[in-house]
Design a protein around this motif. Structure first.
Motif, mmCIF file in Angstrom:
data_model
loop_
_atom_site.group_PDB
_atom_site.id
_atom_site.type_symbol
_atom_site.label_atom_id
_atom_site.label_comp_id
_atom_site.label_asym_id
_atom_site.label_seq_id
_atom_site.Cartn_x
_atom_site.Cartn_y
_atom_site.Cartn_z
ATOM 1 N N ALA A 1 0.858 -1.183 0.000
ATOM 2 C CA ALA A 1 0.000 0.000 0.000
ATOM 3 C C ALA A 1 0.894 1.233 0.000
ATOM 4 O O ALA A 1 1.971 1.234 0.602
ATOM 5 C CB ALA A 1 -0.918 0.001 1.216
ATOM 6 N N ILE A 2 0.438 2.244 -0.691
ATOM 7 C CA ILE A 2 1.172 3.498 -0.784
ATOM 8 C C ILE A 2 0.223 4.604 -0.337
ATOM 9 O O ILE A 2 -0.861 4.756 -0.904
ATOM 10 C CB ILE A 2 1.675 3.742 -2.227
ATOM 11 C CG1 ILE A 2 2.574 2.585 -2.680
ATOM 12 C CG2 ILE A 2 2.393 5.076 -2.330
ATOM 13 C CD1 ILE A 2 2.980 2.635 -4.148
ATOM 14 N N THR A 3 0.622 5.345 0.708
ATOM 15 C CA THR A 3 -0.221 6.439 1.200
ATOM 16 C C THR A 3 0.427 7.780 0.852
ATOM 17 O O THR A 3 1.482 7.820 0.222
ATOM 18 C CB THR A 3 -0.477 6.304 2.718
ATOM 19 O OG1 THR A 3 0.736 6.473 3.430
ATOM 20 C CG2 THR A 3 -1.110 4.956 3.053
ATOM 21 N N GLY A 4 -0.188 8.870 1.292
ATOM 22 C CA GLY A 4 0.166 10.198 0.812
ATOM 23 C C GLY A 4 1.388 10.882 1.387
ATOM 24 O O GLY A 4 1.658 12.026 1.047
ATOM 25 N N ALA A 5 2.143 10.206 2.228
ATOM 26 C CA ALA A 5 3.344 10.832 2.792
ATOM 27 C C ALA A 5 4.408 11.027 1.715
ATOM 28 O O ALA A 5 4.406 10.349 0.687
ATOM 29 C CB ALA A 5 3.905 9.959 3.920
ATOM 30 N N SER A 6 5.326 11.922 1.974
ATOM 31 C CA SER A 6 6.463 12.079 1.087
ATOM 32 C C SER A 6 7.294 10.794 1.133
ATOM 33 O O SER A 6 7.367 10.123 2.148
ATOM 34 C CB SER A 6 7.320 13.265 1.547
ATOM 35 O OG SER A 6 8.402 13.441 0.668
ATOM 36 N N GLY A 7 7.897 10.471 -0.004
ATOM 37 C CA GLY A 7 8.685 9.243 -0.088
ATOM 38 C C GLY A 7 8.037 8.199 -0.973
ATOM 39 O O GLY A 7 8.170 6.998 -0.753
ATOM 40 N N GLN A 8 7.320 8.641 -1.993
ATOM 41 C CA GLN A 8 6.646 7.723 -2.908
ATOM 42 C C GLN A 8 7.622 6.760 -3.585
ATOM 43 O O GLN A 8 7.262 5.647 -3.947
ATOM 44 C CB GLN A 8 5.864 8.511 -3.964
ATOM 45 C CG GLN A 8 4.791 9.403 -3.379
ATOM 46 C CD GLN A 8 3.719 8.615 -2.670
ATOM 47 O OE1 GLN A 8 3.106 7.737 -3.254
ATOM 48 N NE2 GLN A 8 3.498 8.918 -1.405
ATOM 49 N N ILE A 9 8.863 7.176 -3.686
ATOM 50 C CA ILE A 9 9.882 6.335 -4.314
ATOM 51 C C ILE A 9 10.075 5.009 -3.564
ATOM 52 O O ILE A 9 10.442 3.999 -4.155
ATOM 53 C CB ILE A 9 11.226 7.104 -4.451
ATOM 54 C CG1 ILE A 9 12.177 6.333 -5.361
ATOM 55 C CG2 ILE A 9 11.829 7.387 -3.084
ATOM 56 C CD1 ILE A 9 13.406 7.117 -5.770
ATOM 57 N N TYR A 10 9.776 4.990 -2.255
ATOM 58 C CA TYR A 10 9.906 3.734 -1.502
ATOM 59 C C TYR A 10 8.927 2.687 -2.012
ATOM 60 O O TYR A 10 9.288 1.520 -2.199
ATOM 61 C CB TYR A 10 9.709 3.970 -0.001
ATOM 62 C CG TYR A 10 10.856 4.699 0.634
ATOM 63 C CD1 TYR A 10 12.073 4.063 0.846
ATOM 64 C CD2 TYR A 10 10.722 6.028 1.012
ATOM 65 C CE1 TYR A 10 13.134 4.731 1.425
ATOM 66 C CE2 TYR A 10 11.789 6.710 1.583
ATOM 67 C CZ TYR A 10 12.989 6.059 1.794
ATOM 68 O OH TYR A 10 14.040 6.724 2.354
ATOM 69 N N GLY A 11 7.699 3.078 -2.250
ATOM 70 C CA GLY A 11 6.715 2.142 -2.788
ATOM 71 C C GLY A 11 7.088 1.695 -4.193
ATOM 72 O O GLY A 11 6.996 0.504 -4.522
ATOM 73 N N LEU A 12 7.506 2.645 -5.019
ATOM 74 C CA LEU A 12 7.908 2.326 -6.391
ATOM 75 C C LEU A 12 9.075 1.344 -6.412
ATOM 76 O O LEU A 12 9.030 0.315 -7.096
ATOM 77 C CB LEU A 12 8.272 3.607 -7.143
ATOM 78 C CG LEU A 12 8.858 3.427 -8.547
ATOM 79 C CD1 LEU A 12 7.828 2.795 -9.489
ATOM 80 C CD2 LEU A 12 9.361 4.754 -9.094
#
Length: 187
Positions: free
Chosen positions: A7-18
């Motif tokens: 799951a990917i939520t709205g915090a900064s750091g979207q690159i971790y999910g990717l």
């Protein structure tokens, strides 16, 4: 084949999910992915393309799809990672406010005694945040803020991100090689 819920939520750091999804694809893992609406907004700002996330997903779900198989304990999987995880999502999990598929999936993961890893992205933390994270830890959640390890001598942002992702994969039970702490070269 292992199945991992991401799951990917709205915090900064979207690159971790990717990057986690990219590594799971390399490991031939079946992925079940949920992206929150705030995450989509943050992705645009941070330069992560939602279509890339969808392409890396074996199964992609809407956060409003509470009837999804992920919402049931009868769906067997090998762990769930929320990367990044907002304090709002962590708080909802801690207090059982399962009003969307991310929180419901995490709730089911905990009740079925499966591994739940949260890459909590918030700083500084106030007492309420800390109490929530302690509550989650006591419930069996692994709280893993993506804190950089400088002993790896990173040269690029991806070095830092990948090290965190490799630690997540390690916690999920994957046998992977990466730069582990070993300052004196001892085995």
């Amino acid at each position: 084949m292992k199945k991992i819920v991401v799951a990917i939520t709205g915090a900064s750091g979207q690159i971790y999910g990717l990057r986690l999804l990219q590594k799971l694809k390399e490991l031939d893992v079946e992925t079940h992915v949920i992206v929150s609406n705030p995450a989509i907004i943050t992705m645009k700002y941070e330069g992560v393309d939602l279509e890339d996330i969808k392409d890396l997903s074996d199964h992609f779900y809407s956060t409003s799809d509470i009837s999804s198989r992920l919402a049931s304990g009868s769906f067997k999987h090998d762990g769930m990672v929320i990367a990044p995880c907002t304090v709002n999502t962590a708080s909802s999990i801690a207090y059982g406010i399962a009003d969307n598929l991310i929180v419901r999936s995490a709730d089911v993961t905990l009740k079925e005694k499966r591994k739940l890893i949260l890459l909590v992205r918030e700083t500084p933390l106030h007492e309420g945040h800390l109490e929530t994270l302690l509550k989650l830890s006591r419930m069996g959640t692994i709280i893993m803020p993506p804190v950089p390890a400088f002993y790896i001598k990173p040269k690029h942002l991806t070095d830092i991100v990948d090290h965190t992702v490799f630690r997540v994969l390690d916690l999920l039970g994957f046998d992977i090689e990466y730069n582990r702490w070993n300052p004196f070269g001892n085995d």
